[in-house]
Write a protein that holds these residues in place. Structure first.
Motif, PDB file in Angstrom:
ATOM      1  N   LEU A  79      18.550  -2.175  -4.149  1.00  0.00           N
ATOM      2  CA  LEU A  79      17.301  -2.844  -4.516  1.00  0.00           C
ATOM      3  C   LEU A  79      17.463  -4.352  -4.304  1.00  0.00           C
ATOM      4  CD1 LEU A  79      17.000  -0.888  -7.824  1.00  0.00           C
ATOM      5  CD2 LEU A  79      15.159  -0.833  -6.135  1.00  0.00           C
ATOM      6  N   MET A  80      16.405  -4.993  -3.836  1.00  0.00           N
ATOM      7  CA  MET A  80      16.404  -6.445  -3.661  1.00  0.00           C
ATOM      8  C   MET A  80      15.000  -6.964  -3.927  1.00  0.00           C
ATOM      9  SD  MET A  80      17.303  -8.732  -0.232  1.00  0.00           S
ATOM     10  CE  MET A  80      19.096  -8.732  -0.471  1.00  0.00           C
ATOM     11  N   ASP A  90       8.735 -15.301 -11.001  1.00  0.00           N
ATOM     12  CA  ASP A  90       8.148 -13.969 -10.850  1.00  0.00           C
ATOM     13  C   ASP A  90       8.365 -13.455  -9.438  1.00  0.00           C
ATOM     14  OD1 ASP A  90       6.313 -15.562  -9.474  1.00  0.00           O
ATOM     15  OD2 ASP A  90       4.563 -14.486 -10.221  1.00  0.00           O
ATOM     16  N   VAL A  91       8.034 -12.179  -9.249  1.00  0.00           N
ATOM     17  CA  VAL A  91       8.133 -11.509  -7.959  1.00  0.00           C
ATOM     18  C   VAL A  91       6.718 -11.159  -7.528  1.00  0.00           C
ATOM     19  CG1 VAL A  91       9.082  -9.539  -6.710  1.00  0.00           C
ATOM     20  CG2 VAL A  91      10.385 -10.567  -8.589  1.00  0.00           C
ATOM     21  N   ARG A  92       6.329 -11.561  -6.330  1.00  0.00           N
ATOM     22  CA  ARG A  92       4.957 -11.395  -5.877  1.00  0.00           C
ATOM     23  C   ARG A  92       4.897 -10.530  -4.622  1.00  0.00           C
ATOM     24  NH1 ARG A  92       2.333 -17.412  -7.019  1.00  0.00           N
ATOM     25  NH2 ARG A  92       3.251 -17.600  -9.109  1.00  0.00           N
ATOM     26  N   THR A  93       3.817  -9.768  -4.483  1.00  0.00           N
ATOM     27  CA  THR A  93       3.667  -8.960  -3.274  1.00  0.00           C
ATOM     28  C   THR A  93       3.643  -9.836  -2.034  1.00  0.00           C
ATOM     29  OG1 THR A  93       1.259  -8.916  -3.677  1.00  0.00           O
ATOM     30  CG2 THR A  93       2.549  -6.992  -4.378  1.00  0.00           C
ATOM     31  N   GLU A  94       3.125 -11.036  -2.152  1.00  0.00           N
ATOM     32  CA  GLU A  94       3.143 -11.996  -1.057  1.00  0.00           C
ATOM     33  C   GLU A  94       4.568 -12.183  -0.528  1.00  0.00           C
ATOM     34  OE1 GLU A  94       1.268 -16.297  -1.166  1.00  0.00           O
ATOM     35  OE2 GLU A  94       3.220 -16.256  -2.197  1.00  0.00           O
ATOM     36  N   SER A 144       6.363  -8.849   0.740  1.00  0.00           N
ATOM     37  CA  SER A 144       5.895  -8.406   2.054  1.00  0.00           C
ATOM     38  C   SER A 144       6.330  -9.377   3.145  1.00  0.00           C
ATOM     39  CB  SER A 144       4.381  -8.233   2.050  1.00  0.00           C
ATOM     40  OG  SER A 144       3.712  -9.450   1.759  1.00  0.00           O
ATOM     41  N   TYR A 145       6.349 -10.670   2.840  1.00  0.00           N
ATOM     42  CA  TYR A 145       6.888 -11.633   3.803  1.00  0.00           C
ATOM     43  C   TYR A 145       8.374 -11.354   4.053  1.00  0.00           C
ATOM     44  CZ  TYR A 145       2.778 -14.762   3.367  1.00  0.00           C
ATOM     45  OH  TYR A 145       1.532 -15.314   3.389  1.00  0.00           O
ATOM     46  N   GLY A 146       9.103 -11.053   2.979  1.00  0.00           N
ATOM     47  CA  GLY A 146      10.514 -10.732   3.127  1.00  0.00           C
ATOM     48  C   GLY A 146      10.733  -9.533   4.022  1.00  0.00           C
ATOM     49  N   MET A 147       9.878  -8.519   3.888  1.00  0.00           N
ATOM     50  CA  MET A 147       9.988  -7.344   4.750  1.00  0.00           C
ATOM     51  C   MET A 147       9.660  -7.687   6.200  1.00  0.00           C
ATOM     52  SD  MET A 147       8.420  -4.440   2.200  1.00  0.00           S
ATOM     53  CE  MET A 147       8.137  -3.267   3.518  1.00  0.00           C
ATOM     54  N   ALA A 206      15.971  -2.426   1.066  1.00  0.00           N
ATOM     55  CA  ALA A 206      16.187  -2.778  -0.340  1.00  0.00           C
ATOM     56  C   ALA A 206      14.963  -3.470  -0.938  1.00  0.00           C
ATOM     57  CB  ALA A 206      17.422  -3.671  -0.468  1.00  0.00           C
ATOM     58  N   ILE A 207      14.304  -4.322  -0.168  1.00  0.00           N
ATOM     59  CA  ILE A 207      13.084  -4.981  -0.652  1.00  0.00           C
ATOM     60  C   ILE A 207      11.974  -3.958  -0.828  1.00  0.00           C
ATOM     61  CG2 ILE A 207      11.303  -6.678  -0.091  1.00  0.00           C
ATOM     62  CD1 ILE A 207      13.471  -8.243   1.455  1.00  0.00           C
ATOM     63  N   TRP A 208      11.819  -3.071   0.142  1.00  0.00           N
ATOM     64  CA  TRP A 208      10.781  -2.037   0.044  1.00  0.00           C
ATOM     65  C   TRP A 208      11.056  -1.103  -1.130  1.00  0.00           C
ATOM     66  CZ3 TRP A 208       6.127  -0.822   0.545  1.00  0.00           C
ATOM     67  CH2 TRP A 208       5.666   0.486   0.688  1.00  0.00           C
ATOM     68  N   ASN A 209      12.307  -0.778  -1.354  1.00  0.00           N
ATOM     69  CA  ASN A 209      12.660   0.082  -2.485  1.00  0.00           C
ATOM     70  C   ASN A 209      12.269  -0.577  -3.812  1.00  0.00           C
ATOM     71  OD1 ASN A 209      13.801   2.118  -4.063  1.00  0.00           O
ATOM     72  ND2 ASN A 209      15.911   1.442  -3.730  1.00  0.00           N
ATOM     73  N   TRP A 210      12.525  -1.886  -3.953  1.00  0.00           N
ATOM     74  CA  TRP A 210      12.148  -2.585  -5.188  1.00  0.00           C
ATOM     75  C   TRP A 210      10.636  -2.594  -5.349  1.00  0.00           C
ATOM     76  CZ3 TRP A 210       9.680  -6.174  -8.068  1.00  0.00           C
ATOM     77  CH2 TRP A 210      10.290  -6.632  -9.248  1.00  0.00           C
ATOM     78  N   ALA A 211       9.915  -2.841  -4.253  1.00  0.00           N
ATOM     79  CA  ALA A 211       8.449  -2.872  -4.328  1.00  0.00           C
ATOM     80  C   ALA A 211       7.891  -1.516  -4.746  1.00  0.00           C
ATOM     81  CB  ALA A 211       7.863  -3.302  -2.982  1.00  0.00           C
TER      82      ALA A 211
END
Length: 434
Positions: free
Chosen positions: A85-86, A95-99, A102-105, A119-124
């Motif tokens: 997870l990331m 905070d953690v934002r969908t913005e 999704s940019y990270g992905m 890992a980012i997608w798994n956290w989302a």
């Protein structure tokens, strides 16, 4: 029942009335999508590919794996049954934002960093995705969470969903699909379908009944600022991504491909309507006719932090598709305006006619924000004035990688802009046909 029937009828009429335009929109144009050739404006200015790649690598290393207190915006967060997870965090707001997620992905799929992407997608999916069909934002993602995954809001922000869907399709095309949440194409299709067709869901809320519907307005086919149903519906110019819509018209759910083709054409016309005819500046929020939406947000009449991204959106659309020559004029306008302010001196917030308003109260971006430097450089992809374009390309080249308290938004825009300007932000097509 009446509401659902009305929405269905409207959507059907929109599809049937736009088939002729949609057929034209399916033409591939003469941009990078058709040619496979992406401009590298850094190379055009004399920088070597080795130098360019070194800067990209340094930015990625610092933002995703740098010092946790002063540099990084991405953090490992253990693992679950689906793997590591990331999360990507807005450091200044904790905070953690969908913005940002999704940019990270998008950044990691463009750079070929599959482990970080997954890992980012798994956290989302683990923490942000709303799987309860009774919750109004069902099938969308909570736009803001604490770093432990607790929701700060159950609301959804369509810019995040848009980048999630596009990044997932690129991942499917680049790496192939896996199982479960890593069946990237299936996950993208489910999200795109929800964005267009998600039925209205109402539940009790803090201030009375809360209703959420789809993220796309049916007529005109246009992205909404939020899918929440309250008062007059409106949009955010920086959410308009016609370059992506063209791809969804080819790779997305078949029943909606004509809709996405028309959405792309609609956004291209909208960019001209919503920007100032002299400065090229777009408002933060707008009505569907392009005028600033000041009913709920008086500051929407300003070119603010969201609006930085609008020029990048129309310029990437021109780069990939070459379908709307007016986008070139828009880039010339906005680069001419910021050049008049001093390429290395302008601030972050302006009136649409060009009055410098300084930093927004409560925010601590530097007076000359690197994120805006990046999007202004991306505008060069569409600009005709090459002498002015070069000034912005070099300003981005010479900018430091964002660090410190405000490294999140500036950093994300810096790295994505660097990829665009270097020709490394590319369309990943299906490996076997379309």
């Amino acid at each position: 029942m009446a509401k659902k029937l009305s929405r269905a009828v409207v959507f059907g009429l929109v599809l049937s009335s736009t088939m002729a335009i949609a057929k034209n929109a399916f033409q591939d144009g003469i941009g990078a999508y058709a040619t496979g050739k992406y401009r590298n404006m850094f190379a055009e200015d004399g920088h070597s590919q080795k130098e360019i790649q070194a800067k990209i690598d340094a930015a990625y290393q610092q933002l995703f794996h740098g010092d946790k207190q002063t540099q990084a915006i991405a953090f490992d967060a253990g693992s679950n049954a689906n793997g590591p997870l990331m999360y990507v965090t807005d450091w200044a707001n904790h905070d953690v934002r969908t913005e940002g997620m999704s940019y990270g992905m998008m950044i990691t799929v463009e750079l070929g960093k599959k482990n970080e992407f997954d890992a980012i997608w798994n956290w989302a999916k683990t923490y942000m995705y709303i799987a309860d069909p009774k919750v109004p934002s069902y099938q969308f993602f909570a736009w803001s969470c604490k770093t432990d995954g607790t929701h700060n809001s159950e609301g959804a922000a369509p810019d995040g969903e848009s980048y999630f869907a596009m990044a997932l399709l690129f991942a499917s095309n680049r790496w192939g699909d896996g199982r479960g949440i890593y069946d990237y194409h299936a996950e993208a299709e489910k999200l795109l379908t929800a964005m267009v067709h998600r039925p209205l869901i109402t539940a009790p809320g803090k201030y009375g009944p809360h209703t959420v519907g789809p993220m796309m307005n049916p007529d005109p086919p246009m992205i909404l600022f939020v899918p929440d149903v309250f008062g007059q519906a409106f949009t955010d110019p920086s959410y308009h991504l016609p370059a992506f819509y063209e791809l969804w018209a080819r790779w997305g759910p078949k029943e909606d491909r004509a809709f996405w083709a028309e959405a792309a054409e609609t956004s291209r016309v909208f960019f001209v309507k919503t920007t100032n005819p002299v400065t090229g500046l777009a408002p933060s929020y707008a009505n569907f006719d392009g005028t600033p939406h000041v009913n709920r947000f008086p500051q929407s009449g300003e070119f603010g932090y969201d609006a930085w991204r609008t020029a990048s959106n129309w310029s990437v659309d021109w780069s990939w598709w070459h379908k709307a020559p007016a986008e070139q004029d828009l880039s010339d306008r906005i680069q001419k305006f910021f050049a008049s302010q001093g390429v290395d001196k302008y601030g972050p917030v302006f009136t649409l006619d060009g009055k410098d308003l300084g930093a927004t109260p409560g925010l601590t971006h530097e007076d000359h924000p690197i994120g805006l430097m990046g999007t202004n450089a991306v505008a060069g992809l569409a600009a005709k004035d090459r002498a002015t374009e070069k000034k912005f390309t070099e300003a981005l080249w010479n900018a430091p990688i964002p660090s410190g308290q405000n490294r999140y938004y500036d950093g994300m825009l810096y790295l994505m802009s660097f990829l665009h300007v270097s020709g490394e932000f590319r369309v990943w097509k299906p490996r076997t046909g379309e």
